[in-house]
Design a protein around this motif. Structure first.
Motif, PDB file in Angstrom:
ATOM      1  N   ASN A 167       0.814  -1.223   0.000  1.00 15.69           N
ATOM      2  CA  ASN A 167       0.000   0.000   0.000  1.00 15.69           C
ATOM      3  C   ASN A 167       0.847   1.272   0.000  1.00 15.69           C
ATOM      4  O   ASN A 167       0.505   2.257   0.644  1.00 15.69           O
ATOM      5  CB  ASN A 167      -0.966   0.003   1.183  1.00 15.69           C
TER       6      ASN A 167
ATOM      7  N   ASP B 250      -0.944   4.506  -1.115  1.00 21.66           N
ATOM      8  CA  ASP B 250      -1.752   5.101  -0.045  1.00 21.66           C
ATOM      9  C   ASP B 250      -0.865   5.867   0.928  1.00 21.66           C
ATOM     10  O   ASP B 250      -1.235   6.944   1.409  1.00 21.66           O
ATOM     11  CB  ASP B 250      -2.538   4.027   0.716  1.00 21.66           C
TER      12      ASP B 250
ATOM     13  N   SER C   4      -0.855   9.938   1.745  1.00 23.77           N
ATOM     14  CA  SER C   4      -1.184  10.407   3.086  1.00 23.77           C
ATOM     15  C   SER C   4      -0.207  11.445   3.619  1.00 23.77           C
ATOM     16  O   SER C   4      -0.437  12.028   4.673  1.00 23.77           O
ATOM     17  CB  SER C   4      -1.243   9.221   4.063  1.00 23.77           C
TER      18      SER C   4
END
Length: 103
Positions: A19, A22, A26
């Motif tokens: 991930n 992601d 972030s």
């Protein structure tokens, strides 16, 4: 340091970062002004403008070796350790693009 030891034989329990895209999404890239009134940040001068990231956001990724908390409580980032995250994020994007191109 021109070169860091990275030989596979020096490592065990190797696993790809999951991930990563992601994670990259972030964190934020920012411009800011140094507030050196809180601690000694040589060579930065109070009020000097700069560009960077926030150690607390990097720490929240939960990956080992990316941040440290110094003795004075100030957090620091090892920017070079973000490269593997970026590599895996690019690979995730490439996979998504390939999927879209083949539909």
């Amino acid at each position: 340091i021109a070169f860091s030891s990275s030989d596979m034989t020096l490592k065990k329990d190797i696993s790809p970062i999951q991930n990563a895209l992601d994670m990259v999404n972030s964190i934020s890239g920012n411009t800011f002004t140094w507030n050196t009134g809180l601690t000694d940040l040589v060579p930065y001068e109070n009020g000097a403008k700069d560009t960077g990231i926030l150690a607390q956001e990097i720490e929240a990724l939960g990956l080992p070796g990316l941040t440290i908390t110094r003795g004075d409580g100030v957090k620091a980032v090892r920017y070079d350790r973000l490269i593997p995250v970026l590599i895996e994020a690019v690979k995730e994007l490439t996979s998504r693009v390939n999927t879209l191109e083949n539909t």
